[in-house]
Scaffold this active site. Structure first.
Site, PDB file in Angstrom:
ATOM      1  N   ASP A   1       0.869  -1.181   0.000  1.00 58.45           N
ATOM      2  CA  ASP A   1       0.000   0.000   0.000  1.00 58.45           C
ATOM      3  C   ASP A   1       0.912   1.240   0.000  1.00 58.45           C
ATOM      4  O   ASP A   1       2.136   1.140   0.153  1.00 58.45           O
ATOM      5  CB  ASP A   1      -0.953  -0.018   1.210  1.00 58.45           C
ATOM      6  CG  ASP A   1      -2.172   0.891   0.975  1.00 58.45           C
ATOM      7  OD1 ASP A   1      -2.168   1.662  -0.015  1.00 58.45           O
ATOM      8  OD2 ASP A   1      -3.125   0.830   1.767  1.00 58.45           O
TER       9      ASP A   1
HETATM   10  C1  BGC Z   1      -5.041   3.273   0.451  1.00 53.11           C
HETATM   11  C2  BGC Z   1      -5.309   2.269  -0.639  1.00 53.11           C
HETATM   12  C3  BGC Z   1      -5.211   2.909  -1.990  1.00 53.11           C
HETATM   13  C4  BGC Z   1      -3.852   3.559  -2.118  1.00 53.11           C
HETATM   14  C5  BGC Z   1      -3.591   4.183  -3.467  1.00 53.11           C
HETATM   15  C6  BGC Z   1      -3.812   4.099   0.198  1.00 53.11           C
HETATM   16  O1  BGC Z   1      -3.721   5.152   1.061  1.00 53.11           O
HETATM   17  O2  BGC Z   1      -4.942   2.604   1.690  1.00 53.11           O
HETATM   18  O3  BGC Z   1      -6.574   1.690  -0.449  1.00 53.11           O
HETATM   19  O4  BGC Z   1      -5.445   1.978  -2.996  1.00 53.11           O
HETATM   20  O5  BGC Z   1      -3.728   4.555  -1.123  1.00 53.11           O
HETATM   21  O6  BGC Z   1      -4.305   5.330  -3.670  1.00 53.11           O
END
Ligand code: BGC
Length: 761
Positions: free
Chosen positions: A287
Site C-alpha cells: 500500500d
Molecule cells: C489506500 C489504498 C489505496 C492507495 C492508493 C492508500 O492510502 O490505503 O486503499 O489503494 O492509497 O491510492
C-alpha cells in the site's frame, strides 16, 4: 543475448508478433517471453519494474525533463498511478516505450473503487443490495469506462471484514460477514477482469488490504491488529481467499501488522498463506508508503525494510521508493539475491504480458470509446437502479413511506441540496458537477417540481473545525453562518406549509473512508435538535440517512416516522432516492453490518460465540454475560431491512435431517408476499454447529437468495447444504466439518428465522 541487437521498439514488435492478438496467449508462451526479456535486463532495470510511484508532477504535454519522465526513461518505473487524462497517460507511455532502453510499457493504475466516471453507491452500500449480478455489473461498467480512459489496473475490491463501525473504511468494504464478503469479492473480480484479461475493456483487479486491516484496534485507522489464527482463517481471510479463487491478478498488502509483523514484511502471510496455501500466482503491491512505514513500525531502516518486504513476497513498492533506492545495495551486500529480484520482476512482467501491453502499449487509450462510453446514459441508468436497490428501510410507521407524488414535501437537511457529497468517499474520477443532488432528483421525479421546497435546516456538525476536517478534498459541505435558531425556524416554517417532511441527516461523504475514524457515531446534536423541531410540527417526518457506516440512531428513532438508509448513492443519488421515496422502487436492501445501540457495544456482530454464561431470557441477569446499562441487543441486526410490503416465511423443510459426508440435502422454505405491493426479499440461510472441537459461532451465514415476489405471490426457495458449507478451520488449520448436530435457520434477517435440525454423519 541475440535480442540485444534489436532496438527497444524492435524488441517489442518481436515479442508482440509471437501471438495473434485475437487469441488469449498460453501461460507457457508468456513465461518464455518473460524469461527472454529478463535475460537482457540489467539489475537496475529489473528493480525499476518493481517501482510504483504516484504520478505527481506529470502535466499535459509531458517534457522528458520532468522528474517522472526522466525516471521512466531511465527504466526506473514499472507503473504509475494518480495520473489523470488520456493525453498525460499517452505521453508517459510514449516515454516508456520509445525512450527507455527496453521500451517496457508502464502499467497504469487507479483507485477505481465504486465506479469510474459513473459512480455507484459506496461499496458498503453496494453490499446492502445483496445482489451479486448487479454488483458484478457495477464492476464491469467501471472497467469498461476506466479501460477506455487509460487505466489498466484498479486497486479494488477492498474486502476487509470489519466489525467496528468507528473505522471509517467500513464504507469501502462489504461489512462484517465472511461468506457474504467472499461472494461480493468474487463478483467484483469477475466484473473487473471478465474472462479475458487481455481484452481491451477489462482491468487487472487488486484485492486489498491483505490482511485484517478492518480489525484495527479501537477502530482507529492504520492501528495495530492482533488476533488468533483461528479468527483470521475463519472470519477475516475468507473474502481475500474468495478473490484469489476467482483469479484476482494482484493483491495489496495492508498497513497493519499481522501476528506482530507488518503485513508488508510478513513472509508467513505473503508467501506461506497467499501463495503456498491459496495458490496465488499474481503479484503483490505494497500500500501507499507501506514499505517505508515499516521503519515507524520498528522493523529497521529503509534498506532493511525494503529487503524484508521483497523477501516476504511483496513485488511492487508503492511510493516509498525503498526498492528503487536500496535493493541494489542489498544485492551487493549479499542481503537479497538476484533470484529474488528476478522472481518479483517476472511476476510484474507476466501481468503486463497477460494484459497485452506488449502487443499494444496504448490499448487502454481509446478516445472514441471514452467519448461514447464514459458517463453514458446507459451506465447512469444502471447506477440509478443499483443505488435504489442498495437502500435499506430501517423503520416505516403509519405508512409514512412511500410518499405520493402529489404531496408537498419540505426537504430539509445539510446535504439535501449538495452534489459533491453524493458520490461518497473514494470516487476520485467522479464528474461531481454532474451528480444529481437530492433536491434536483426529487423535483424531477415528483408530479410537480414546485412540490419540493428546500431549506438547509442545520449545518452538518456544530463545530466548524470538525466540519473543515470532513470537507477536505473538494467535498464542500457549504457551511451556513446563520445562527442555529434561524435555520431551524426557516425549516419549521417550510414544514408547516408542507404535507410531509423529508429530513436528510447523517454524515458527510468524507466522514467515512480512509483516515476518517470516529469515536462518536451518533447523529450530531445540532441535527437532532433540528429533527425534534420538525417532529413537533405534527407532520410526518421521514429521515433519510446518508452514511458510510452504521450509525448510532437512538436519539433520532423516537422523532421519526420512517428511516431510510441511503448510504452515499453515487452519481444518480437524487433520482435513485426519489425512486424509493415515491415507491417506484420498493426498498429491498439489507444491512451487512450490525447497528449498535451505542459505541460501548462495539465490536458487535451477529456471528459471535456463546460464552460460558450466555444471557438467555430477559436482560439484566447478574453473573451472566451482559451489561448493566444497555442490553446485548443491537439496534438493528445483520441482514435486517424492511420493505413497503410484508413477507412471511413458512414450511421450512429439509430433504433429510441427516447428511452424509459426500452428499447434499435440500432446504426449502415458502416465502409469501402478504402485502399489496410487489417487492424483493433477501432470503438468508444460516447454520450453527452445536458441538465442536473448538467453539463455534451462534449463527453463520452460508447462503442467500434475492427473490422477487408479486403482491400475494408465494415462492418456494431452495438451498442445498453439503459438508463444505459446515466446514471450518481447526487449530492445525485443517478445514473440514465435524460430524454431529447442527441447526439450520432460514429467514429475513439474522434474528428473524425459522429453524430445523440437521445431523452430519
Ligand atoms: C489506500 C489504498 C489505496 C492507495 C492508493 C492508500 O492510502 O490505503 O486503499 O489503494 O492509497 O491510492
Amino acid at each position: 543475448m541475440k535480442y540485444l541487437i534489436l532496438s527497444s521498439v524492435g524488441f517489442l514488435l518481436f515479442l508482440g508478433s509471437c501471438i495473434n492478438p485475437q487469441q488469449k496467449e498460453s501461460t507457457s508462451g508468456i513465461d518464455q517471453k518473460v524469461d527472454s526479456l529478463l535475460s537482457i535486463m540489467t539489475l537496475e532495470e529489473k528493480i525499476g519494474q518493481l517501482n510504483l510511484p504516484s504520478a505527481g508532477d506529470v502535466s499535459t504535454g509531458i517534457s522528458t525533463n520532468t522528474g517522472i519522465a526522466k525516471s521512466i526513461k531511465e527504466g526506473k518505473v514499472g507503473g504509475l498511478f494518480n495520473i489523470n487524462g488520456l493525453d498525460k497517460i499517452r505521453a508517459v507511455q510514449k516515454v516508456a516505450v520509445e525512450e527507455s532502453r527496453l521500451g517496457i510499457p508502464l502499467i497504469i493504475a487507479k483507485d477505481v473503487i465504486h465506479g469510474y466516471k459513473t459512480i455507484f453507491p459506496i461499496p458498503f452500500g453496494l453490499s446492502a443490495s445483496w445482489d451479486m449480478d448487479l454488483i458484478q455489473q457495477s464492476a464491469r461498467i467501471a472497467a469498461e469506462e476506466a479501460s477506455a480512459d487509460g487505466i489498466a489496473w484498479t486497486f479494488s475490491p477492498m474486502t476487509d471484514i470489519s466489525r467496528d463501525p468507528r473505522w471509517g473504511r467500513v464504507s469501502e468494504g462489504s461489512g462484517e460477514d465472511p461468506y457474504l464478503g467472499g461472494q461480493i469479492a468474487a463478483a467484483m473480480v469477475r466484473g473487473y477482469q471478465g474472462d479475458d484479461l487481455s481484452a481491451e475493456n477489462t482491468l487487472l483487479a487488486c484485492v486489498k488490504h491483505f490482511a485484517l486491516y478492518g480489525a484495527s484496534e479501537a477502530g482507529r485507522d492504520y492501528n495495530t491488529v492482533d488476533m488468533s489464527r483461528l479468527r483470521m482463517y475463519n472470519d477475516y481471510f475468507p473474502p481475500y481467499k474468495a478473490a484469489v479463487d476467482a483469479g484476482v491478478g494482484t493483491v495489496m498488502a495492508s498497513f497493519n501488522e499481522v501476528d506482530g509483523i507488518p503485513a508488508t514484511g510478513n513472509k508467513w502471510l505473503m508467501t506461506n498463506v497467499l501463495r503456498e496455501e491459496w495458490g496465488f500466482d499474481g503479484f503483490v503491491v505494497s500500500d501507499y508508503t507501506g514499505v517505508s512505514e515499516m521503519i515507524a513500525h520498528g522493523m529497521g531502516d529503509l534498506q532493511e525494510v525494503s529487503a524484508m518486504a521483497l523477501k516476504a513476497g511483496v513485488e511492487m513498492d508503492m511510493v516509498s521508493e525503498g526498492f528503487l533506492t536500496t535493493l541494489k545495495k542489498s544485492v551487493d551486500e549479499g542481503k537479497v539475491s538476484v533470484e529474488t529480484i528476478d522472481n518479483a520482476c517476472r511476476l510484474i512482467l507476466k501481468a503486463k504480458f497477460q494484459l497485452g501491453l506488449f502487443d499494444d502499449p496504448y490499448k487502454y487509450m481509446d478516445e472514441e470509446r471514452a467519448a461514447k462510453e464514459l458517463f453514458s446514459d446507459e451506465n447512469r441508468a444502471v447506477a440509478r437502479k443499483i443505488a435504489s436497490e442498495s437502500m435499506v428501510l430501517l423503520k416505516n410507521e403509519a405508512e409514512a413511506l412511500p410518499i405520493k407524488k402529489e404531496a408537498k414535501i419540505a426537504l430539509i437537511g445539510p446535504l439535501a441540496n449538495n452534489k459533491e457529497n453524493m458520490v461518497g468517499t473514494w470516487s476520485v474520477s467522479a464528474v461531481i458537477s454532474k451528480s444529481i443532488s437530492i433536491y434536483d432528483g426529487m423535483k424531477e421525479v415528483s408530479a410537480n417540481p414546485e412540490n419540493i421546497q428546500y431549506a438547509k435546516g442545520s449545518n452538518l456538525v456544530e463545530d466548524p473545525d470538525l466540519e473543515e476536517r470532513i470537507s477536505m478534498f473538494g467535498k464542500n459541505t457549504y457551511r451556513d453562518d446563520r445562527p442555529e435558531a434561524e435555520m431551524i425556524n426557516e425549516a419549521v416554517e417550510l414544514a408547516n406549509e408542507s404535507d410531509i417532511v423529508v429530513a436528510i441527516l447523517g454524515e458527510a461523504s468524507e466522514s467515512s473512508g480512509e483516515s476518517s475514524s470516529r469515536t462518536d457515531i451518533s447523529i450530531p446534536d445540532n441535527q437532532v435538535r433540528l429533527l425534534k423541531a420538525l417532529k413537533e410540527t405534527g407532520k410526518k417526518v421521514v429521515v433519510v440517512l446518508l452514511s458510510g457506516r452504521p450509525l448510532v440512531l437512538g436519539e433520532i428513532l423516537p422523532h421519526s416516522d420512517a428511516i431510510l438508509n441511503a448510504w452515499f448513492p453515487g452519481s444518480e443519488a437524487g433520482l435513485a432516492l426519489a425512486d424509493v421515496l415515491y415507491g417506484d422502487v420498493n426498498p429491498s436492501g439489507k444491512l451487512t453490518m450490525t447497528y449498535p445501540q451505542n459505541v460501548g457495544q462495539i465490536p458487535i456482530y451477529y456471528s459471535h460465540k456463546n460464552t460460558g454464561r450466555p444471557l438467555e431470557g430477559e436482560w439484566f441477569q447478574k453473573f451472566k454475560s451482559n451489561y448493566l446499562d444497555v442490553s446485548n441487543e443491537p439496534q438493528f441486526p445483520f441482514g435486517f431491512g424492511l420493505s413497503y410490503t410484508q413477507f412471511k416465511y413458512d414450511n421450512l423443510k429439509l430433504s433429510s435431517n441427516s447428511l452424509s459426508k459426500d452428499s447434499t440435502i435440500n432446504v426449502t422454505v415458502e416465502v409469501s408476499n402478504t402485502g399489496d405491493r410487489d417487492g424483493k426479499e433477501v432470503v438468508q440461510l444460516y447454520m450453527r454447529d452445536l458441538v465442536g472441537t473448538i467453539t463455534r459461532p451462534v449463527k453463520e451465514l452460508i447462503g442467500f437468495e434475492k427473490i422477487e415476489l408479486k403482491a400475494g405471490e408465494t415462492k418456494t426457495v431452495e438451498f442445498s447444504i453439503s459438508e463444505k458449507d459446515l466446514a471450518f478451520y481447526h487449530q492445525d488449520m485443517s478445514f473440514y466439518a465435524e460430524p454431529g448436530d447442527f441447526k439450520v435457520f432460514v429467514g429475513s434477517s439474522s434474528d428473524d428465522v425459522l429453524e430445523s435440525d440437521l445431523e452430519l454423519k
